[in-house]
Design an enzyme around this catalytic site. Structure first.
Site, short mmCIF file in Angstrom:
data_model
loop_
_atom_site.label_atom_id
_atom_site.label_comp_id
_atom_site.label_asym_id
_atom_site.label_seq_id
_atom_site.Cartn_x
_atom_site.Cartn_y
_atom_site.Cartn_z
N HIS A 218 57.55 32.48 53.57
CA HIS A 218 57.03 33.41 54.56
C HIS A 218 58.13 34.30 55.08
O HIS A 218 59.19 33.83 55.46
CB HIS A 218 56.37 32.65 55.70
CG HIS A 218 55.34 33.47 56.37
ND1 HIS A 218 55.61 34.25 57.45
CD2 HIS A 218 54.03 33.67 56.06
CE1 HIS A 218 54.51 34.88 57.80
NE2 HIS A 218 53.54 34.55 56.98
N PRO A 219 57.89 35.60 55.09
CA PRO A 219 58.98 36.53 55.41
C PRO A 219 59.18 36.79 56.89
O PRO A 219 59.99 37.61 57.26
CB PRO A 219 58.53 37.81 54.71
CG PRO A 219 57.04 37.75 54.75
CD PRO A 219 56.65 36.29 54.72
N CYS A 220 58.50 36.06 57.76
CA CYS A 220 58.51 36.47 59.17
C CYS A 220 59.90 36.38 59.78
O CYS A 220 60.20 37.04 60.75
CB CYS A 220 57.52 35.65 59.98
SG CYS A 220 57.79 33.90 59.89
N LYS A 221 60.76 35.55 59.23
CA LYS A 221 62.10 35.42 59.83
C LYS A 221 63.13 36.29 59.12
O LYS A 221 64.29 36.29 59.49
CB LYS A 221 62.57 33.96 59.75
CG LYS A 221 61.61 32.97 60.35
CD LYS A 221 61.97 32.68 61.78
CE LYS A 221 61.03 31.61 62.31
NZ LYS A 221 61.47 31.04 63.55
N THR A 222 62.69 36.98 58.09
CA THR A 222 63.65 37.73 57.28
C THR A 222 64.39 38.76 58.12
O THR A 222 65.62 38.83 58.13
CB THR A 222 62.93 38.42 56.13
OG1 THR A 222 62.20 37.45 55.40
CG2 THR A 222 63.91 39.10 55.22
#
Ligand SMILES: [Zn+2]
Lengths: 704, 256
Positions: B190-194
């Protein structure tokens, strides 16, 4: 590893015989998806052979099997080959039935393919494009109902009539070539690749001196070699074994024997291996050895051939792969739902015991606004077993508030709520195990005629309800009358089932767990101790007018009440359940409430159940109260209250806890005593209902 | 969190992504580390792809059972698994029962063939996510038969030490998703913290007036990509920081 054992065998017994490492088929996951698409959209019932494409690679680290790989792009036979890989042309035979797969003539298929290779060798076509020496057959049957794929690969290899004698044992190139020669070879290979406009050359000719290495395409034989006493040929070699070449060499040696066999004395073979590790490239681990080719028979008949792949057990047979888990949409839905829940555990609540939740069997009494919302929240938690009991049909006003129903469900008198709810759950998530029962829950106080038929029906309903409660772990009371909650409360209490109760007023709700009586052995002890009356609470019930508020026991903020001493929905009733639908206006029946209320209360009922399940003592857990909000929570998910009472007007919830009332009409020992034997219980309950209808015995007995 | 951005800004980010990918591919080709560009037929849209093979020493199913009973997925999943194994057994019996007159008559030409079941293929895809305006990693692992592994099986093939590190990492949210271009089930990091992670890296690069390849930098974060090659990628990045994407351009595009 196999390289050692076979190497040992080679040097001791058959040290003069060349052996080849066969290809292992390797399929990317995307291949089967694409075959499925092709079968459904293009091939349909067409069984004719199709041209497909695979590739092999000579840069593997030691230990990996020699592979011929097919990916999803295999069906695009003219498409590009991955960089630094050699293509292999294949013929796909996809049968329509398992029977056709079984009975197809594998020998004939192999002979046909081998004949084409032999024809290409004889015509010289293979000299111009030697990549056509590496061919394969793929026989498949796709069972798209079960997502089972049967397949069998064949890598045809023409055979010499006798063994190929090794003149000089295989050595690693760096033991034979100088660093300078190796560097020259690498450069010459790259030049040849550029000239051929490719990044991998499957076969090539080679000449070398102490300082130089020259390479040429196979077709340049006559101009490249002036002396054929000893020639060197290179093969792009996908094998990583230290004593054996890979499969692609076999047909090349046949070609050499056919074209120049009579002139050749010794053939030196370079098995060209070219790997890059940590950004540094090396070819010095390539193999080099010398063989003497046997003569082919003088006639031009196609030599014998081999090539069907063994199955994982080492036997001649097809393989089967079961892809239902990654292709069956229902299985995908299940694994996605499970994964999402596990994420919650992995990421946020490491000690969460999901199985306790997922495996809980829930009985929902009532499939209206509360039932629909409870069911949806249960599904969100991955609960698989959800059973509905309701006797109503869906009416036009329902779908906007009851999220399992649609307008269509109201037509023609309306579908049964219990049945329609089951259908919708299956549409939302096919992995659910849901059943519906279109039946009414026997209530005390409702006037009925006492015909034998009515009594028999009432008895059947009681028996059915008792059976359902026995078969489930948690009973949700979600009906819109308080009387209908009474019998399930009694039965569930006698069976020690966790009861979750939710009831709505206009803008208030109560969500509670019923006290869970201790097992029958200790019943007498606890019955005596439970006699203290519950105190009325200052914080709660005073704020809402009677009638529009759900009737709940007056609550106490006593802390540390263990689960077995907690009260039930009826504990603080001053009257026994009567007929609340009679002589009352609609809003007094509590059927009109603020639309968001059912969603809030339904969701809270499930979340409270989940929290209770996480507690080591389950329904016997000491009730948390509002006072515990600042303390260390008893479960990984937080508090396990007895009741949640919500006041939408103030957007406020409180968590009262109250003791069981020893003369409660539903949960006191006098109402559950002696009902441990199921049949007795049925009779007692039936007769008590009958008594209730006529004499109001409970009102007298409970209230005194 | 960055939501779907509109118009030129989004186009610009996606363009930057493609540009970074092209540069990465050039470097990858020199290093022969196997990244390739796969385009969807008849369009510019595509993704970076890499397949890695690994021999696995462990017995997947037994490890899986341990994982299951130790609390990870528990009884119902294990039960599920047993059913699958059972049906697989029945079915493979089915395949075995097909009688063949093909004989293994290779006159000893064939070297010992190896047990290929212990090799796993790992497939990594890097796509540009319009919704998050970042690269997103999709991956799956499968056997040589082409059967994709469940996430538990993937975990069990990861070294225990590494597993703990990954589980403790705040960046490792994995979901099962359909690949947006292929429509096949994949796992997605999941890219939410990228954005959160990348910001300081990019800031540092800008402060040092150093050009940076966003995709490369992103790839170099082991917990974002979880590859066996994470180390290689770090090296890769260290030695190729001259891969120039003007930082200002990237920065400008990223401004909300
Ligand atoms: Zn009670």
């Amino acid at each position: 590893m196999a390289s050692d054992t076979s190497g040992a065998a080679t040097s001791s017994v058959a040290d003069l015989k060349l052996q080849f490492a066969p290809f292992s088929s390797a399929l990317e996951a995307g291949f089967w998806h694409q075959l499925t698409q092709k079968k459904l959209n293009d091939y349909r019932l067409d069984e004719s052979p199709k041209c497909i494409k695979g590739y092999y690679y000579n840069g593997d680290p030691v230990g990996l099997p020699t592979r011929l790989t097919l990916e999803f792009s295999a069906f695009d036979a003219d498409g590009p080959t991955p960089a630094h890989c050699c293509p292999a042309i294949g013929t796909l035979y996809n049968t329509n039935t398992l029977d056709a797969f079984k009975t197809s003539d594998k020998k004939a298929l192999l002979e046909k393919e081998s004949k084409e290779i032999w024809d290409d060798i004889q015509s010289g076509a293979a000299l111009k494009d030697p990549s056509i020496l590496s061919r394969f057959i793929l026989l498949t049957f796709a069972d798209l109902k079960k997502y089972h794929f049967y397949y069998w690969f064949c890598f045809p290899a023409l055979c010499f009539p006798e063994a190929i004698k090794i003149i000089q044992q295989p050595s690693v190139l760096e033991q034979v070539f100088s660093a300078k020669q190796i560097a020259a070879l690498q450069e010459a290979y790259d030049d040849l690749a550029i000239k051929r406009e490719t990044s991998a050359v499957p076969y090539f000719l080679m000449k070398y001196t102490d300082d130089t290495v020259q390479l040429a395409p196979l077709g340049d034989w006559d101009t490249f070699f002036t002396d054929t006493k000893k020639v060197t040929v290179g093969v792009y070699d996908p094998c990583t074994l230290s004593q054996h070449p890979g499969w692609p060499l076999r047909n090349l040696l046949i070609l050499l024997a056919y074209q120049w066999g009579s002139k050749l004395d010794t053939v030196e073979v370079l098995c060209f291996r070219d790997r890059t590790l940590q950004g540094s490239r090396s070819i010095q681990h390539s193999l080099i050895f010398q063989v003497k080719l046997p003569e082919l028979p003088n006639n031009s008949a196609c030599p014998k051939s081999v090539g069907w792949e063994k199955n994982p057990k080492g036997a001649m047979g097809p393989r089967m792969v079961n892809l239902s888990e990654c292709m069956d949409p229902k299985r995908l839905a299940e694994s996605s739902v499970d994964l999402n829940l596990k994420l919650m555990r992995w990421r946020l609540v490491p000690s969460l015991d999901l199985d306790k939740v997922v495996s809980t069997k829930c009985l929902l009494l009532g499939a209206g606004t509360l039932g629909c919302n409870v069911a949806r929240t249960l599904m969100g938690w991955g609960v698989r077993h959800i059973t509905f009991v309701d006797n109503a049909n869906i009416s036009y006003s329902n779908p906007v508030r009851q999220p399992l129903y649609e307008f269509e469900d109201c037509l023609g008198g309306g579908k049964s709520k219990a049945m329609a709810a089951v259908d919708r759950l299956n549409k939302i998530f096919p992995g659910v195990i849901s059943k519906g029962y279109n039946m009414s829950i026997p209530m005390p106080g409702h006037p009925v005629s006492f015909s034998p038929a009515t009594q028999a029906q009432a008895q059947r309903d009681v028996e059915q309800l008792e059976k359902l409660i026995s078969e489930h772990d948690v009973v949700f009371l979600l009906m819109d009358t308080r009387e209908s909650r009474w019998l399930p409360t009694v039965i569930a209490g006698s069976k020690r089932k966790l009861v979750m109760n939710a009831a709505l007023g206009f803008d208030t709700f109560v969500v509670m767990r019923h006290g869970l009586k201790q097992p029958p052995v200790s019943q007498n002890v606890s019955a005596g101790a439970d006699s203290s009356p519950s105190c009325s609470s200052a914080s709660s019930s005073s704020s809402t007018p009677a009638g529009s508020a759900p009737s709940v026991p007056a609550s106490s903020l006593f802390s540390n009440i263990p689960g077995h001493k907690l009260g039930c929905y009826f504990c603080n009733d001053v009257v026994a359940p009567g007929d609340s639908t009679r002589d009352r206006t609609l809003d007094q029946q509590c059927t009109v409430s603020r639309p968001g209320l059912a969603m809030i209360a339904g969701a809270l009922a499930v979340e409270m159940m989940v929290s209770i399940l996480q507690h080591s003592e389950g329904g016997y857990a000491v009730a948390s109260s509002s006072d515990d909000r600042m303390n260390e929570p008893p479960t990984s998910l937080g508090l396990v209250p007895h009741q949640i009472r919500g006041f939408l007007a103030r957007f406020d919830n409180v968590l009262p806890a109250s003791l069981a009332f020893d003369k409660c009409t539903a949960c006191s020992p006098t109402s559950t005593n002696g009902r441990s034997e199921p049949q007795v219980a049925v009779w007692l309950v039936v007769s008590s209902i009958v008594n209730c209808w006529s004499t109001n015995v409970y009102e007298q007995g409970g209230g005194k | 969190m960055t939501q779907v951005s509109t118009g030129s800004e989004a186009d610009c980010m996606e363009e930057t992504f493609h540009h970074c990918c092209q540069l990465l591919l050039q470097q990858s080709e020199q290093l022969r580390d196997g990244w390739s560009w796969e385009s969807v037929q008849g369009s510019q849209v595509g993704y970076l792809k890499k397949t890695v093979l690994r021999s696995v020493d462990i017995n997947l199913s037994s490890v899986w059972d341990q994982v299951g009973s130790s609390s990870d997925s528990g009884s119902h999943s294990v039960c599920h698994q047993q059913q699958q194994e059972k049906s697989a057994l029945v079915a493979s019996y089915d395949a075995d029962s097909i009688k063949e007159d093909i004989t293994d008559d290779d006159g000893g030409f064939c070297a010992v063939s190896k047990d290929s079941r212990k090799v796993l293929q790992y497939e990594y895809h890097i796509l540009y996510s319009c919704s998050y305006s970042t690269p997103v990693l999709y991956f799956r692992a499968f056997t040589l038969e082409g059967r994709s592994l469940s996430l538990e099986e993937v975990w069990s093939s990861v070294h225990p030490n590494f597993r703990i590190r990954l589980q403790n990492s705040p960046l490792n949210t994995i979901t099962q998703q359909e690949h947006p271009l292929l429509g096949q089930p994949f796992f997605m990091l999941h890219p939410c913290k990228t954005e959160e992670f990348m910001r300081p890296v990019l800031q540092l690069a800008q402060d040092q007036n150093r050009p940076v390849n966003y995709v490369l930098t992103w790839l170099s974060v082991p917990s974002l990509t979880q590859q066996p090659q994470a180390k290689l990628m770090l090296q890769f990045f260290a030695s190729h920081s001259q891969v120039a994407v003007p930082m200002r351009k990237l920065k400008k595009c990223r401004a909300p």
